[in-house]
Design a protein around this motif. Structure first.
Motif, PDB file in Angstrom:
ATOM      1  N   ASP A 158       0.869  -1.185   0.000  1.00  0.00           N
ATOM      2  CA  ASP A 158       0.000   0.000   0.000  1.00  0.00           C
ATOM      3  C   ASP A 158       0.905   1.234   0.000  1.00  0.00           C
ATOM      4  N   THR A 201      -7.792  -9.654   0.367  1.00  0.00           N
ATOM      5  CA  THR A 201      -7.457  -8.306  -0.107  1.00  0.00           C
ATOM      6  C   THR A 201      -5.953  -8.063  -0.116  1.00  0.00           C
ATOM      7  N   SER A 213      -1.449  -2.588  -5.420  1.00  0.00           N
ATOM      8  CA  SER A 213      -1.408  -1.422  -4.546  1.00  0.00           C
ATOM      9  C   SER A 213      -2.675  -0.581  -4.679  1.00  0.00           C
ATOM     10  N   ARG A 214      -3.157  -0.096  -3.568  1.00  0.00           N
ATOM     11  CA  ARG A 214      -4.362   0.738  -3.550  1.00  0.00           C
ATOM     12  C   ARG A 214      -4.157   2.001  -4.377  1.00  0.00           C
TER      13      ARG A 214
END
Length: 235
Positions: A78, A156, A161-162
């Protein structure tokens, strides 16, 4: 006639953490133990650019061994949240209780407990225990939280990557863990990407307006004495 605000009540204690019972009691009154709804809190810190970052973090529980720590989760890949925390681990958290309407403002520092194969510049805090090293302790805590997650939450941690933009329109960020035939491999990838994110509290402001007059308490931890200063401030 209006009453004048009372003078601050100043106390200093080295006993049990003075705000622990209030926070845990408030949590129990506001959230059902059988509810599956996620609990989110807001955090902010300062980015390297000088801008203010803001994130909503899913609360994962209290650290039973030390009430000063709040538990969250973080994906190693992230880049947004990881980057903001690495730029400045000192942060503030705001938590408004949905039923009682009281709020807690926390000031403290984030620590990252990642998988042993990962390398971060911000290791988890040291602990005072002759029998257990800090790395062993936090790895046990990381695994414990991982085991508490449901299958969808674990899945998740196989995602990209977000905030990443797909390079092609037909590429979907579907969950690999629900499709892969090699469940063990996917499980290992997800677990290695999973980090325990802990927030160590050093200051708290607790505002409660369930009664009149409302009450505001301020708790500050003295670094020099390791004692909590307690003040009742004007509402």
């Amino acid at each position: 006639m209006y009453s004048r605000p009372a003078s601050p009540i100043i106390q200093r204690t080295n006993g049990p953490i003075p705000w622990k019972a209030k926070l845990e009691s408030s949590f129990e009154r506001n959230y059902s133990s059988t509810s599956m709804d996620s609990v989110y809190v807001s955090m902010c810190n300062i980015k390297r650019s000088g801008d203010v970052s803001m994130h909503c973090l899913q609360f994962r529980g209290f650290l039973k061994d030390d009430a000063r720590f709040l538990k969250f989760s973080l994906a190693m890949n992230d880049n947004i949240l990881m980057g903001d925390i690495k730029s400045d681990p000192n942060a503030k958290i705001s938590w408004t209780m949905p039923k009682t309407k009281e709020y807690f403002h926390f000031k403290g520092k984030f620590y990252i407990a990642s998988a042993p194969i990962q390398v971060t510049r911000f290791p988890p805090p040291k602990i005072i225990d002759d029998d257990t090293s800090a790395s062993d302790y936090w790895e046990k805590q990381r695994i414990k939280l991982w085991n508490e997650l449901d299958a969808k939450s674990r899945a998740t941690f196989t995602w990209p990557s977000r905030g990443e933009i797909p390079k092609a329109a037909d590429i979907s960020f579907s969950c690999q863990a629900l499709k892969s035939s090699d469940k063990t491999l996917v499980h290992d990838i997800a677990m290695d990407n999973f980090c325990l994110l802990v927030f160590k509290i050093t200051d708290i402001e607790h505002f409660d307006h369930s009664d009149f007059p409302p009450k505001r308490w301020v708790y500050k931890l003295s670094v020099k004495t390791n004692l909590w200063d307690i003040q009742m401030a004007n509402p």
